[in-house]
Design a protein around this motif. Structure first.
Motif, PDB file in Angstrom:
ATOM      1  N   ARG A   1      53.383  49.932  43.819  1.00 38.00           N
ATOM      2  CA  ARG A   1      52.730  49.819  45.137  1.00 38.00           C
ATOM      3  C   ARG A   1      51.215  49.973  45.025  1.00 38.00           C
ATOM      4  O   ARG A   1      50.463  49.375  45.809  1.00 38.00           O
ATOM      5  N   ALA A   2      50.754  50.763  44.067  1.00 35.78           N
ATOM      6  CA  ALA A   2      49.302  50.880  43.858  1.00 35.78           C
ATOM      7  C   ALA A   2      48.717  49.542  43.410  1.00 35.78           C
ATOM      8  O   ALA A   2      47.625  49.144  43.848  1.00 35.78           O
ATOM      9  N   PHE A   3      49.432  48.840  42.536  1.00 36.67           N
ATOM     10  CA  PHE A   3      48.968  47.499  42.132  1.00 36.67           C
ATOM     11  C   PHE A   3      49.015  46.541  43.316  1.00 36.67           C
ATOM     12  O   PHE A   3      48.150  45.670  43.450  1.00 36.67           O
ATOM     13  N   ALA A   4      50.022  46.684  44.174  1.00 36.51           N
ATOM     14  CA  ALA A   4      50.091  45.833  45.357  1.00 36.51           C
ATOM     15  C   ALA A   4      48.858  46.030  46.233  1.00 36.51           C
ATOM     16  O   ALA A   4      48.254  45.052  46.722  1.00 36.51           O
ATOM     17  N   ALA A   5      48.466  47.283  46.442  1.00 37.81           N
ATOM     18  CA  ALA A   5      47.276  47.562  47.247  1.00 37.81           C
ATOM     19  C   ALA A   5      46.018  47.009  46.582  1.00 37.81           C
ATOM     20  O   ALA A   5      45.129  46.472  47.258  1.00 37.81           O
ATOM     21  N   LEU A   6      45.950  47.136  45.270  1.00 36.32           N
ATOM     22  CA  LEU A   6      44.795  46.619  44.529  1.00 36.32           C
ATOM     23  C   LEU A   6      44.676  45.109  44.701  1.00 36.32           C
ATOM     24  O   LEU A   6      43.593  44.577  44.974  1.00 36.32           O
ATOM     25  N   VAL A   7      45.798  44.417  44.546  1.00 43.00           N
ATOM     26  CA  VAL A   7      45.794  42.962  44.651  1.00 43.00           C
ATOM     27  C   VAL A   7      45.446  42.522  46.069  1.00 43.00           C
ATOM     28  O   VAL A   7      44.664  41.588  46.271  1.00 43.00           O
ATOM     29  N   ALA A   8      46.016  43.193  47.057  1.00 41.77           N
ATOM     30  CA  ALA A   8      45.756  42.820  48.444  1.00 41.77           C
ATOM     31  C   ALA A   8      44.287  42.985  48.803  1.00 41.77           C
ATOM     32  O   ALA A   8      43.720  42.174  49.548  1.00 41.77           O
TER      33      ALA A   8
ATOM     34  N   THR B   1      45.634  51.595  37.776  1.00 38.81           N
ATOM     35  CA  THR B   1      45.423  50.208  38.175  1.00 38.81           C
ATOM     36  C   THR B   1      44.383  49.481  37.338  1.00 38.81           C
ATOM     37  O   THR B   1      44.355  48.245  37.321  1.00 38.81           O
ATOM     38  N   ALA B   2      43.538  50.208  36.605  1.00 42.28           N
ATOM     39  CA  ALA B   2      42.598  49.538  35.704  1.00 42.28           C
ATOM     40  C   ALA B   2      43.322  48.799  34.590  1.00 42.28           C
ATOM     41  O   ALA B   2      42.732  47.951  33.913  1.00 42.28           O
ATOM     42  N   ALA B   3      44.626  49.088  34.401  1.00 42.80           N
ATOM     43  CA  ALA B   3      45.414  48.416  33.368  1.00 42.80           C
ATOM     44  C   ALA B   3      45.542  46.922  33.611  1.00 42.80           C
ATOM     45  O   ALA B   3      45.867  46.165  32.691  1.00 42.80           O
ATOM     46  N   ILE B   4      45.285  46.464  34.826  1.00 40.00           N
ATOM     47  CA  ILE B   4      45.391  45.040  35.133  1.00 40.00           C
ATOM     48  C   ILE B   4      44.404  44.207  34.323  1.00 40.00           C
ATOM     49  O   ILE B   4      44.658  43.030  34.033  1.00 40.00           O
ATOM     50  N   SER B   5      43.285  44.813  33.935  1.00 40.71           N
ATOM     51  CA  SER B   5      42.236  44.053  33.243  1.00 40.71           C
ATOM     52  C   SER B   5      42.671  43.552  31.871  1.00 40.71           C
ATOM     53  O   SER B   5      42.031  42.661  31.303  1.00 40.71           O
ATOM     54  N   ARG B   6      43.760  44.082  31.322  1.00 44.54           N
ATOM     55  CA  ARG B   6      44.236  43.636  30.018  1.00 44.54           C
ATOM     56  C   ARG B   6      44.871  42.252  30.087  1.00 44.54           C
ATOM     57  O   ARG B   6      44.935  41.550  29.076  1.00 44.54           O
ATOM     58  N   PHE B   7      45.347  41.882  31.242  1.00 41.10           N
ATOM     59  CA  PHE B   7      46.171  40.677  31.346  1.00 41.10           C
ATOM     60  C   PHE B   7      45.524  39.603  32.210  1.00 41.10           C
ATOM     61  O   PHE B   7      46.179  38.920  32.980  1.00 41.10           O
ATOM     62  N   VAL B   8      44.204  39.480  32.088  1.00 49.03           N
ATOM     63  CA  VAL B   8      43.474  38.462  32.836  1.00 49.03           C
ATOM     64  C   VAL B   8      42.622  37.614  31.891  1.00 49.03           C
ATOM     65  O   VAL B   8      42.273  38.037  30.785  1.00 49.03           O
ATOM     66  N   SER B   9      42.315  36.430  32.363  1.00 48.52           N
ATOM     67  CA  SER B   9      41.287  35.592  31.760  1.00 48.52           C
ATOM     68  C   SER B   9      40.141  35.542  32.763  1.00 48.52           C
ATOM     69  O   SER B   9      40.198  36.198  33.816  1.00 48.52           O
ATOM     70  N   ARG B  10      39.102  34.794  32.458  1.00 51.38           N
ATOM     71  CA  ARG B  10      37.968  34.698  33.386  1.00 51.38           C
ATOM     72  C   ARG B  10      37.489  33.252  33.429  1.00 51.38           C
ATOM     73  O   ARG B  10      37.273  32.642  32.379  1.00 51.38           O
TER      74      ARG B  10
END
Length: 533
Positions: A112-119, A483-492
């Motif tokens: 749910r924390a990731f959901a809030a981050l994405v929203a 939630t900073a863990a999301i940065s591992r799985f992105v491109s730019r």
């Protein structure tokens, strides 16, 4: 809801049984097998990746609001199944119900924390540099950039947190939040538990109208399945929590690919605890009691369990041994982990420099008593003696005290250490030169430094850093918790001179999501006023 399964693996919502080697689900409390499972094969890896690639095209059309809603539904589906999977997990791990109830809350909370981050949307790190057609000697273009999804992610579940770092744990949640499909290699210690989480996400995908190929669960033992998964050319990154040997093997495989990919591996740590002289003098008993609880917690099977204690010569080791001897033995997660601990303790017992104060080899390896050892700092640092031998993690309720003659020796021990997830300092004099010197040594060797506490326990929040310099993890800057863990799985992606209506909404002039953006080197949530010719 109580789901009944006939098979153990899932690809894109379809249950099936692998055709590879068999392995057993094991109950460590009863020390007996409770189920037989067939491993998946390369054919299954190919099928899962084919479904994931197809799903990625559809995932790219999902809005931030839709991804956030899917994640919230996923958390709801996990909670709906907890009455069924908690008893199964208790049998497969030996962990008590209260611990697994808490871990269910953590698992759903982080989703749910990731959901809030994405929203909210600012995780995209939108950056805008507006055009300047009058710049000399050449006009400045309009350039905008933001984080986007990376592609199919391989996730390896952990043994010690079957929910929070399991099939739908932190790595999976972070990858899904970024808009990636995931292929989970289920941990062989709890294949029955993994099935419930696979069912939960299948339910959520269907309810949210997301492509079923967003998720696959491949069960298997040994190293072949995981190796084939990481080798697959469509895998774009790996999330792993486990041993140094396992993580390093995956890193080497990924580096040898035609297209090398990152393996975000959290691999273990001895989490040193340094007790400064004034703290030792003022509260040795309280520190010893706290350390005993921390060492024994979860039968020592936490990645932040304190495995090394550094202090001046004192009565602390005897106090700590006393409190450790009073701790109730827990259950090791599986026979393999229990055997590894016994082997490490046997090696220490054969070392004349190491003295056991309590514990040691156990007649019941699956329920061992906590062990405390001690060594003189001079021997720990001795020329020709492998410091790595003493700095190697013993995964279980065991710790080593390094007795020092001076604070200079304490600093020398700190300087000898390799990377760790945490370091803890007990101190009262915050102005001392020794403390300042210790901090200077620990910062580049540690992901997280604690004061006057104990390292077991990780707060799931944006500021958490659960990672550290090698060999604690593969990338010192990355975290697998929070939630900073999301940065591992992105491109730019950068967008140069794009028409506003073609830009992602996060980069459009009006900023319809109201996110925080970097505009011409200043953070702002305001819209961009573009003068029309």
């Amino acid at each position: 809801m109580n789901t009944v399964f006939d098979t153990h693996s899932m690809i894109a919502g379809q249950w099936f049984e692998g055709s590879g080697d068999s392995f057993e689900s094991w109950d460590p409390s009863l020390n007996k097998a409770i189920a037989n499972i067939k491993s998946c094969t390369l054919l299954d890896v190919n099928a899962a990746l084919s479904a994931a690639v197809e799903a990625k095209t559809l995932l790219d059309t999902k809005t931030s609001a839709e991804i956030a809603e899917f994640l919230n539904v996923l958390a709801d589906e996990i909670e709906a199944l907890k009455g069924a999977f908690i008893p199964v997990a208790m049998a497969e791990t030996g962990l008590p119900e209260a611990r697994l109830q808490g871990e269910t809350g953590r698992t759903c909370g982080q989703i749910r924390a990731f959901a809030a981050l994405v929203a909210e949307g600012s995780w995209r790190q939108a950056s805008i540099d507006t055009a300047d057609p009058n710049r000399q000697p050449v006009p400045k273009p309009d350039v905008r950039a933001m984080n986007i999804s990376l592609g199919p992610i391989a996730v390896f579940g952990a043994s010690n947190f079957p929910f929070a770092f399991g099939t739908l744990g932190g790595d999976s949640a972070a990858a899904l939040a970024a808009g990636n499909p995931i292929i989970v290699k289920g941990h062989p210690s709890h294949p029955l538990t993994s099935r419930y989480f696979a069912q939960a996400i299948a339910n959520a995908l269907q309810k949210a109208d997301f492509p079923m190929g967003t998720f696959s669960l491949l069960q298997g033992c040994g190293t072949e399945l995981g190796s084939e998964l990481v080798k697959h050319p469509e895998i774009k990154a790996v999330g792993f929590t486990g041993s140094l040997g396992g993580g390093r093997a995956l890193m080497d495989i990924a580096a040898k690919r035609a297209e090398p990919i990152p393996v975000y591996a959290e691999m273990g740590s001895i989490n040193p605890v340094f007790i400064m002289p004034e703290a030792l003098d003022s509260r040795s008993d309280a520190i010893a009691q706290g350390l005993a609880g921390s060492i024994a917690m979860g039968c020592g099977q936490f990645c932040t369990s304190p495995g090394l204690i550094v202090c001046l010569n004192s009565e602390l080791p005897k106090l700590l041994a006393h409190y450790l001897s009073e701790q109730t033995p827990g259950v090791m997660l599986n026979p393999g982990i229990a055997d590894a601990m016994q082997s490490a303790l046997a090696s220490r017992q054969n070392n004349s420099r190491v003295e056991f104060l309590t514990g040691g080899l156990s007649d019941t390896p699956l329920t061992p008593k906590a062990s405390l050892m001690q060594i003189n700092a001079a021997d720990f640092l001795a020329s020709g003696q492998s410091i790595a031998e003493y700095s190697e993690e013993i995964f279980g309720p065991a710790s080593l005290v390094v007795n020092c003659e001076s604070t200079e020796q304490m600093l020398a021990v700190a300087k000898s250490l390799s990377g760790n997830l945490t370091a803890t300092i007990h101190a009262d004099d915050y102005q001392s030169q020794s403390l300042s010197a210790l901090l200077s040594l620990l910062k580049p060797r540690t992901g997280r430094i604690l004061f006057n506490g104990f390292p077991t326990g990780v707060e799931v929040c944006q500021s958490m850093q659960h990672g550290g310099p090698y060999p604690a993890s593969s990338f010192a800057h990355a975290t697998s918790v929070g939630t900073a863990a999301i940065s591992r799985f992105v491109s730019r992606n950068a967008y140069q001179n794009w028409p506003d209506e073609l830009l992602p909404v996060e980069l459009q002039n009006d900023n319809p999501m109201g996110i925080l953006r970097m505009i011409d080197n200043h953070y702002s949530r305001t819209a961009i006023a573009i003068e029309k010719a």
